[in-house]
Design a protein around this motif. Structure first.
Motif, mmCIF file in Angstrom:
data_model
loop_
_atom_site.group_PDB
_atom_site.id
_atom_site.type_symbol
_atom_site.label_atom_id
_atom_site.label_comp_id
_atom_site.label_asym_id
_atom_site.label_seq_id
_atom_site.Cartn_x
_atom_site.Cartn_y
_atom_site.Cartn_z
ATOM 1 N N MET A 31 49.551 29.852 36.309
ATOM 2 C CA MET A 31 49.238 31.260 36.072
ATOM 3 C C MET A 31 50.383 31.922 35.305
ATOM 4 O O MET A 31 51.545 31.798 35.679
ATOM 5 N N THR A 32 50.055 32.615 34.252
ATOM 6 C CA THR A 32 51.075 33.246 33.425
ATOM 7 C C THR A 32 51.410 34.633 33.955
ATOM 8 O O THR A 32 50.665 35.215 34.759
ATOM 9 N N LEU A 33 52.523 35.164 33.488
ATOM 10 C CA LEU A 33 52.936 36.513 33.875
ATOM 11 C C LEU A 33 51.906 37.538 33.414
ATOM 12 O O LEU A 33 51.607 38.498 34.132
ATOM 13 N N THR A 34 51.346 37.306 32.229
ATOM 14 C CA THR A 34 50.329 38.228 31.704
ATOM 15 C C THR A 34 49.108 38.271 32.615
ATOM 16 O O THR A 34 48.563 39.351 32.903
ATOM 17 N N SER A 35 48.688 37.109 33.083
ATOM 18 C CA SER A 35 47.540 37.047 33.986
ATOM 19 C C SER A 35 47.842 37.780 35.299
ATOM 20 O O SER A 35 46.996 38.505 35.834
ATOM 21 N N TYR A 36 49.048 37.595 35.793
ATOM 22 C CA TYR A 36 49.431 38.235 37.051
ATOM 23 C C TYR A 36 49.458 39.750 36.911
ATOM 24 O O TYR A 36 48.953 40.473 37.776
ATOM 25 N N LEU A 37 50.033 40.231 35.808
ATOM 26 C CA LEU A 37 50.094 41.677 35.593
ATOM 27 C C LEU A 37 48.697 42.261 35.382
ATOM 28 O O LEU A 37 48.412 43.380 35.831
ATOM 29 N N SER A 38 47.834 41.516 34.727
ATOM 30 C CA SER A 38 46.449 41.969 34.542
ATOM 31 C C SER A 38 45.751 42.075 35.890
ATOM 32 O O SER A 38 44.999 43.015 36.154
ATOM 33 N N TYR A 39 46.022 41.101 36.740
ATOM 34 C CA TYR A 39 45.439 41.129 38.085
ATOM 35 C C TYR A 39 45.953 42.336 38.867
ATOM 36 O O TYR A 39 45.167 43.017 39.547
ATOM 37 N N LEU A 40 47.246 42.612 38.774
ATOM 38 C CA LEU A 40 47.811 43.753 39.493
ATOM 39 C C LEU A 40 47.180 45.061 39.029
ATOM 40 O O LEU A 40 46.889 45.945 39.848
ATOM 41 N N ALA A 41 46.967 45.188 37.722
ATOM 42 C CA ALA A 41 46.348 46.406 37.195
ATOM 43 C C ALA A 41 44.946 46.576 37.774
ATOM 44 O O ALA A 41 44.551 47.683 38.179
ATOM 45 N N PHE A 42 44.191 45.484 37.827
ATOM 46 C CA PHE A 42 42.847 45.535 38.398
ATOM 47 C C PHE A 42 42.911 45.852 39.891
ATOM 48 O O PHE A 42 42.158 46.685 40.400
ATOM 49 N N ALA A 43 43.827 45.166 40.598
ATOM 50 C CA ALA A 43 43.935 45.342 42.042
ATOM 51 C C ALA A 43 44.304 46.770 42.414
ATOM 52 O O ALA A 43 43.775 47.323 43.382
ATOM 53 N N ILE A 44 45.194 47.373 41.653
ATOM 54 C CA ILE A 44 45.623 48.740 41.960
ATOM 55 C C ILE A 44 44.471 49.726 41.807
ATOM 56 O O ILE A 44 44.319 50.657 42.608
ATOM 57 N N VAL A 45 43.632 49.512 40.795
ATOM 58 C CA VAL A 45 42.457 50.378 40.625
ATOM 59 C C VAL A 45 41.545 50.261 41.836
ATOM 60 O O VAL A 45 41.030 51.267 42.348
ATOM 61 N N VAL A 46 41.328 49.043 42.310
ATOM 62 C CA VAL A 46 40.486 48.819 43.490
ATOM 63 C C VAL A 46 41.119 49.434 44.733
ATOM 64 O O VAL A 46 40.439 50.055 45.560
ATOM 65 N N ILE A 47 42.426 49.290 44.848
ATOM 66 C CA ILE A 47 43.138 49.761 46.041
ATOM 67 C C ILE A 47 43.071 51.281 46.194
ATOM 68 O O ILE A 47 42.850 51.802 47.290
ATOM 69 N N VAL A 48 43.284 52.005 45.094
ATOM 70 C CA VAL A 48 43.363 53.469 45.189
ATOM 71 C C VAL A 48 41.992 54.120 45.306
ATOM 72 O O VAL A 48 41.907 55.315 45.648
ATOM 73 N N ALA A 49 40.921 53.369 45.026
ATOM 74 C CA ALA A 49 39.581 53.938 45.168
ATOM 75 C C ALA A 49 39.298 54.174 46.646
ATOM 76 O O ALA A 49 39.434 53.249 47.456
ATOM 77 N N PRO A 50 38.913 55.389 47.039
ATOM 78 C CA PRO A 50 38.673 55.682 48.452
ATOM 79 C C PRO A 50 37.581 54.783 49.033
ATOM 80 O O PRO A 50 36.552 54.542 48.412
ATOM 81 N N GLY A 51 37.839 54.262 50.219
ATOM 82 C CA GLY A 51 36.888 53.397 50.903
ATOM 83 C C GLY A 51 37.068 53.524 52.399
ATOM 84 O O GLY A 51 37.739 54.450 52.882
ATOM 85 N N PRO A 52 36.491 52.615 53.182
ATOM 86 C CA PRO A 52 36.630 52.678 54.644
ATOM 87 C C PRO A 52 38.080 52.666 55.112
ATOM 88 O O PRO A 52 38.427 53.366 56.070
ATOM 89 N N ASP A 53 38.932 51.864 54.459
ATOM 90 C CA ASP A 53 40.341 51.808 54.864
ATOM 91 C C ASP A 53 41.015 53.163 54.680
ATOM 92 O O ASP A 53 41.792 53.604 55.528
ATOM 93 N N PHE A 54 40.712 53.814 53.569
ATOM 94 C CA PHE A 54 41.268 55.134 53.268
ATOM 95 C C PHE A 54 40.836 56.140 54.333
ATOM 96 O O PHE A 54 41.660 56.873 54.898
#
Length: 211
Positions: free
Chosen positions: A1-24
């Protein structure tokens, strides 16, 4: 896994994380009930569940659950029932409108709820949501090469758990900073009602989503 792939994943994950859901919604509700300690323990319970589900997905165990109609539905309906239970309890709190003066207190029928209960609620609400496991199974392969090793998959899964926990800590810290405002009875009742309805809504959504 490249650094670019990891950073792309983090960008996607952060969008999912901040979206209000049951955990929020649950973290907000438990921070209002149990102060900063209650919110932090709830966040820790959610993060622990994410680690468990992420590990299962990376090891391939999650696929067995997702592809088993019976296991998936058992977990899903347990999640629906638990979210609805939490939602009803929160709405009942709003209707009663009986709150402790001290923002660090946690009143539940006149008794202070044990600290472990908040951790348990965070863990159970997340672990009984099979959509979390489905998310791991559908997203992780997109950022991993065909020859990716187990450590790469675990890195992505644990990164999601870590940043999800960090986001909830920020939320709890913010709510603690404005605790004087949140202590007002009308504000507490409004927030309790809103988060209770939100949890019922998330439960209904989970119930109607197809496998």
């Amino acid at each position: 896994m490249t650094l670019t792939s990891y950073l792309s994943y983090l960008a996607f994950a952060i969008v999912v994380i901040v979206a209000p859901g049951p955990d929020f919604a649950l973290t907000v509700a438990n921070t209002l009930r149990g102060g900063r300690t209650g919110g932090m323990l709830t966040s820790l319970g959610i993060a622990t569940s994410n680690v468990v589900q992420g590990t299962a997905a990376a090891l391939g165990l999650g696929a067995l659950i997702v592809h088993s109609q019976l296991a998936f539905n058992v977990i899903r309906w347990a999640g629906v029932a638990y979210l609805c239970y939490l939602g009803v309890q929160t709405i009942r709190s709003a209707i009663k409108g009986q709150y402790a003066i001290d923002d660090t207190a946690d009143v539940n029928g006149g008794r202070k709820a044990p600290a472990w209960l908040r951790f348990q609620q965070g863990f159970l609400s997340n672990i009984t949501n099979p959509k979390v496991l489905t998310l791991y199974l559908s997203v992780l392969p997109q950022f991993l090469g065909t020859s990716a090793a187990l450590p790469d998959a675990l890195l992505l899964a644990y990164s999601h758990a870590f940043f999800g926990f960090a986001w909830l800590v920020v939320l709890v810290t913010f709510l603690h900073q404005i605790r004087a405002f949140l202590r007002r009875r009308r504000v507490r009742r409004t927030l309790d009602a809103a988060t209770g309805v939100a949890m019922l809504g998330f439960g209904a959504k989970l119930a109607t989503e197809a496998h």
